[in-house]
Design a protein around this motif. Structure first.
Motif, PDB file in Angstrom:
ATOM      1  N   ARG A   9       0.846  -1.193   0.000  1.00  0.00           N
ATOM      2  CA  ARG A   9       0.000   0.000   0.000  1.00  0.00           C
ATOM      3  C   ARG A   9       0.884   1.245   0.000  1.00  0.00           C
ATOM      4  NH1 ARG A   9      -2.120   0.671   6.221  1.00  0.00           N
ATOM      5  NH2 ARG A   9      -0.171   0.141   7.252  1.00  0.00           N
ATOM      6  N   VAL A  10       0.351   2.335  -0.483  1.00  0.00           N
ATOM      7  CA  VAL A  10       1.100   3.589  -0.579  1.00  0.00           C
ATOM      8  C   VAL A  10       0.482   4.600   0.370  1.00  0.00           C
ATOM      9  CG1 VAL A  10       1.781   5.482  -2.076  1.00  0.00           C
ATOM     10  CG2 VAL A  10       1.762   3.156  -2.963  1.00  0.00           C
ATOM     11  N   LEU A  11       1.240   5.002   1.395  1.00  0.00           N
ATOM     12  CA  LEU A  11       0.779   6.026   2.324  1.00  0.00           C
ATOM     13  C   LEU A  11       1.252   7.412   1.895  1.00  0.00           C
ATOM     14  CD1 LEU A  11       1.395   4.211   5.738  1.00  0.00           C
ATOM     15  CD2 LEU A  11      -0.659   4.233   4.316  1.00  0.00           C
ATOM     16  N   ALA A  12       2.423   7.464   1.302  1.00  0.00           N
ATOM     17  CA  ALA A  12       2.973   8.730   0.794  1.00  0.00           C
ATOM     18  C   ALA A  12       4.081   8.398  -0.186  1.00  0.00           C
ATOM     19  CB  ALA A  12       3.512   9.582   1.939  1.00  0.00           C
ATOM     20  N   GLN A  13       4.320   9.329  -1.115  1.00  0.00           N
ATOM     21  CA  GLN A  13       5.364   9.113  -2.120  1.00  0.00           C
ATOM     22  C   GLN A  13       5.988  10.456  -2.481  1.00  0.00           C
ATOM     23  OE1 GLN A  13       4.391   7.491  -6.222  1.00  0.00           O
ATOM     24  NE2 GLN A  13       5.318   5.662  -5.325  1.00  0.00           N
ATOM     25  N   VAL A  14       7.313  10.540  -2.381  1.00  0.00           N
ATOM     26  CA  VAL A  14       8.028  11.779  -2.699  1.00  0.00           C
ATOM     27  C   VAL A  14       9.239  11.437  -3.562  1.00  0.00           C
ATOM     28  CG1 VAL A  14       7.281  13.122  -0.697  1.00  0.00           C
ATOM     29  CG2 VAL A  14       9.241  11.601  -0.477  1.00  0.00           C
ATOM     30  N   ILE A  15       9.679  12.426  -4.331  1.00  0.00           N
ATOM     31  CA  ILE A  15      10.811  12.226  -5.240  1.00  0.00           C
ATOM     32  C   ILE A  15      11.990  13.062  -4.759  1.00  0.00           C
ATOM     33  CG2 ILE A  15      11.626  12.420  -7.623  1.00  0.00           C
ATOM     34  CD1 ILE A  15       8.715  12.182  -8.514  1.00  0.00           C
ATOM     35  N   GLY A  16      13.133  12.423  -4.648  1.00  0.00           N
ATOM     36  CA  GLY A  16      14.347  13.099  -4.199  1.00  0.00           C
ATOM     37  C   GLY A  16      15.324  13.340  -5.331  1.00  0.00           C
ATOM     38  N   ARG A  17      16.571  13.512  -4.980  1.00  0.00           N
ATOM     39  CA  ARG A  17      17.619  13.794  -5.944  1.00  0.00           C
ATOM     40  C   ARG A  17      17.822  12.617  -6.920  1.00  0.00           C
ATOM     41  NH1 ARG A  17      23.095  14.246  -3.041  1.00  0.00           N
ATOM     42  NH2 ARG A  17      21.973  15.950  -1.982  1.00  0.00           N
ATOM     43  N   ASP A  18      18.129  12.942  -8.165  1.00  0.00           N
ATOM     44  CA  ASP A  18      18.452  11.951  -9.201  1.00  0.00           C
ATOM     45  C   ASP A  18      17.343  10.919  -9.429  1.00  0.00           C
ATOM     46  OD1 ASP A  18      20.941  13.154  -9.608  1.00  0.00           O
ATOM     47  OD2 ASP A  18      21.858  11.979  -8.014  1.00  0.00           O
ATOM     48  N   SER A  19      16.109  11.352  -9.372  1.00  0.00           N
ATOM     49  CA  SER A  19      14.944  10.512  -9.694  1.00  0.00           C
ATOM     50  C   SER A  19      14.772   9.321  -8.759  1.00  0.00           C
ATOM     51  CB  SER A  19      15.035  10.003 -11.146  1.00  0.00           C
ATOM     52  OG  SER A  19      15.091  11.067 -12.054  1.00  0.00           O
ATOM     53  N   ILE A  20      15.201   9.457  -7.505  1.00  0.00           N
ATOM     54  CA  ILE A  20      14.963   8.415  -6.524  1.00  0.00           C
ATOM     55  C   ILE A  20      13.596   8.654  -5.875  1.00  0.00           C
ATOM     56  CG2 ILE A  20      15.789   7.257  -4.437  1.00  0.00           C
ATOM     57  CD1 ILE A  20      17.595   6.954  -6.880  1.00  0.00           C
ATOM     58  N   VAL A  21      12.747   7.636  -5.895  1.00  0.00           N
ATOM     59  CA  VAL A  21      11.387   7.744  -5.361  1.00  0.00           C
ATOM     60  C   VAL A  21      11.315   7.019  -4.025  1.00  0.00           C
ATOM     61  CG1 VAL A  21       8.953   7.191  -5.722  1.00  0.00           C
ATOM     62  CG2 VAL A  21      10.373   7.926  -7.653  1.00  0.00           C
ATOM     63  N   LEU A  22      10.862   7.747  -3.002  1.00  0.00           N
ATOM     64  CA  LEU A  22      10.643   7.179  -1.681  1.00  0.00           C
ATOM     65  C   LEU A  22       9.141   6.940  -1.514  1.00  0.00           C
ATOM     66  CD1 LEU A  22      11.495   6.543   1.324  1.00  0.00           C
ATOM     67  CD2 LEU A  22      11.094   8.971   1.776  1.00  0.00           C
ATOM     68  N   THR A  23       8.761   5.684  -1.306  1.00  0.00           N
ATOM     69  CA  THR A  23       7.359   5.324  -1.117  1.00  0.00           C
ATOM     70  C   THR A  23       7.183   4.762   0.287  1.00  0.00           C
ATOM     71  OG1 THR A  23       7.123   4.774  -3.466  1.00  0.00           O
ATOM     72  CG2 THR A  23       5.436   3.939  -1.971  1.00  0.00           C
ATOM     73  N   ILE A  24       6.386   5.437   1.103  1.00  0.00           N
ATOM     74  CA  ILE A  24       6.132   4.969   2.466  1.00  0.00           C
ATOM     75  C   ILE A  24       4.954   4.003   2.428  1.00  0.00           C
ATOM     76  CG2 ILE A  24       5.518   5.629   4.825  1.00  0.00           C
ATOM     77  CD1 ILE A  24       6.886   8.304   4.322  1.00  0.00           C
ATOM     78  N   THR A  25       5.190   2.789   2.916  1.00  0.00           N
ATOM     79  CA  THR A  25       4.176   1.733   2.841  1.00  0.00           C
ATOM     80  C   THR A  25       3.598   1.350   4.203  1.00  0.00           C
ATOM     81  OG1 THR A  25       5.927   0.058   2.945  1.00  0.00           O
ATOM     82  CG2 THR A  25       5.208   0.771   0.749  1.00  0.00           C
ATOM     83  N   GLY A  26       4.199   1.820   5.297  1.00  0.00           N
ATOM     84  CA  GLY A  26       3.684   1.480   6.614  1.00  0.00           C
ATOM     85  C   GLY A  26       4.208   2.416   7.684  1.00  0.00           C
ATOM     86  N   VAL A  27       3.358   2.812   8.611  1.00  0.00           N
ATOM     87  CA  VAL A  27       3.740   3.620   9.775  1.00  0.00           C
ATOM     88  C   VAL A  27       2.955   3.052  10.953  1.00  0.00           C
ATOM     89  CG1 VAL A  27       3.857   5.915  10.803  1.00  0.00           C
ATOM     90  CG2 VAL A  27       4.074   5.656   8.326  1.00  0.00           C
ATOM     91  N   GLU A  28       3.640   2.334  11.839  1.00  0.00           N
ATOM     92  CA  GLU A  28       2.924   1.639  12.899  1.00  0.00           C
ATOM     93  C   GLU A  28       3.596   1.811  14.259  1.00  0.00           C
ATOM     94  OE1 GLU A  28       2.324  -2.431  11.961  1.00  0.00           O
ATOM     95  OE2 GLU A  28       1.088  -2.023  10.192  1.00  0.00           O
ATOM     96  N   ARG A  29       2.762   2.023  15.268  1.00  0.00           N
ATOM     97  CA  ARG A  29       3.249   2.043  16.646  1.00  0.00           C
ATOM     98  C   ARG A  29       3.480   0.595  17.089  1.00  0.00           C
ATOM     99  NH1 ARG A  29       2.086   6.985  19.470  1.00  0.00           N
ATOM    100  NH2 ARG A  29       0.675   8.348  18.299  1.00  0.00           N
ATOM    101  N   SER A  30       4.427   0.397  17.971  1.00  0.00           N
ATOM    102  CA  SER A  30       4.643  -0.922  18.554  1.00  0.00           C
ATOM    103  C   SER A  30       3.522  -1.244  19.526  1.00  0.00           C
ATOM    104  CB  SER A  30       5.990  -0.975  19.272  1.00  0.00           C
ATOM    105  OG  SER A  30       5.984  -0.065  20.369  1.00  0.00           O
ATOM    106  N   ALA A  31       3.425  -2.516  19.907  1.00  0.00           N
ATOM    107  CA  ALA A  31       2.382  -2.924  20.853  1.00  0.00           C
ATOM    108  C   ALA A  31       2.537  -2.208  22.189  1.00  0.00           C
ATOM    109  CB  ALA A  31       2.423  -4.438  21.043  1.00  0.00           C
ATOM    110  N   SER A  32       3.763  -1.912  22.553  1.00  0.00           N
ATOM    111  CA  SER A  32       4.005  -1.202  23.822  1.00  0.00           C
ATOM    112  C   SER A  32       3.672   0.276  23.714  1.00  0.00           C
ATOM    113  CB  SER A  32       5.469  -1.365  24.235  1.00  0.00           C
ATOM    114  OG  SER A  32       6.323  -0.701  23.308  1.00  0.00           O
TER     115      SER A  32
END
Length: 200
Positions: free
Chosen positions: A66-89
Motif C-alpha cells: 500500500r502507498v501512504l505517501a510518495q516523494v521524489i528526491g535527488r536523481d529521480s529516486i522515489v521514496l514510497t512509504i508503505t507502513g507507519v505503525e506504533r509498537s504494541a508497547s
C-alpha cells in the motif's frame, strides 16, 4: 384353405410392414429435433471465461504494498512509504518504505541518507539521517539506536542501479498517543505527511 392362409399371411405382412414404416418415421421425426436442439445449445453456449491477466501498467509502482505517501528526491529516486505503525508497547514507531531508482543511471548518493550525526556507527550507508516530526507539538524525533551505537534502521545500503528498488525501514521514539499524523523526512527528499494510528 391355401388361399385363405395366403391372404391372412399377406395381411399380417402388410400390417407389420406398415407398422414398421410408421415407427421409423416417428423415430426420425422425434430424434431430429433433439439433435438440432443439442447442436444449437453447443453453438450458443457462452465460452468459459479465462481469467484476465492483471493490469500492471496502472497505479503507483510500490512493489505491491500500500502507498501512504510518495516523494521524489535527488536523481529521480522515489521514496514510497508503505507502513507507519506504533509498537504494541506504544513506545516506538516503525516507518516502512521503499527506495526506487526511476532514472536511467546508477545512483551512488546513498551516503546522504545517513545524516550528519557522526556518533552513529555505520551511518554513511543507512537511513540514520531520517527524522519524524510532530508538527502539532513542534517535536522532532530521531532514529533510535541500539546498545552498540548503531541506528535501528536499514544499514549496509549500496548504490541503486537504474530501475532497482529496495525495502527500507527506520524506527523512532513514539509521539504521544493523541498524535494522529507526523512528517517523515529523509535527507534530499521533501517532507512526507503520513497518518499515525494507535498502538496495535
Amino acid at each position: 384353405m391355401t388361399v385363405r392362409t395366403n391372404l391372412r399371411a399377406a395381411t399380417v405382412l402388410a400390417t407389420s410392414a406398415l407398422a414398421l414404416a410408421l415407427t421409423g418415421c416417428s423415430a426420425d421425426e422425434t430424434s431430429a429435433p433433439q439433435k438440432d436442439r443439442a447442436s444449437e445449445s453447443r453453438s450458443t453456449a457462452p465460452e468459459s471465461e479465462q481469467p484476465s491477466a492483471p493490469d500492471r501498467t496502472t497505479g503507483p509502482d510500490d512493489g505491491g504494498d500500500r502507498v501512504l505517501a510518495q516523494v521524489i528526491g535527488r536523481d529521480s529516486i522515489v521514496l514510497t512509504i508503505t507502513g507507519v505503525e506504533r509498537s504494541a508497547s506504544g513506545k516506538s514507531v516503525t516507518v516502512s518504505a521503499t527506495l526506487k531508482n526511476t532514472g536511467t543511471k546508477g545512483f551512488f548518493g546513498i551516503s546522504a541518507y545517513g545524516g550528519t550525526d557522526a556518533s552513529i556507527k555505520a551511518r554513511m550507508h543507512s537511513l540514520a539521517g531520517a527524522t519524524l516530526t510532530d508538527t502539532a507539538n513542534s517535536l522532532r524525533y530521531y532514529v533510535l539506536r541500539d546498545t552498540a551505537g548503531g541506528c535501528l534502521c536499514s544499514t549496509a545500503l549500496r548504490a541503486l542501479d537504474a530501475g532497482e528498488m529496495v525495502p527500507v525501514f527506520a524506527q523512532f521514539p513514539a509521539p504521544p498517543a493523541s498524535v494522529r499524523s507526523v512528517d517523515f523526512q529523509l535527507p534530499t527528499f521533501p517532507n512526507a505527511t503520513v497518518s499515525l494510528g494507535a498502538a496495535r
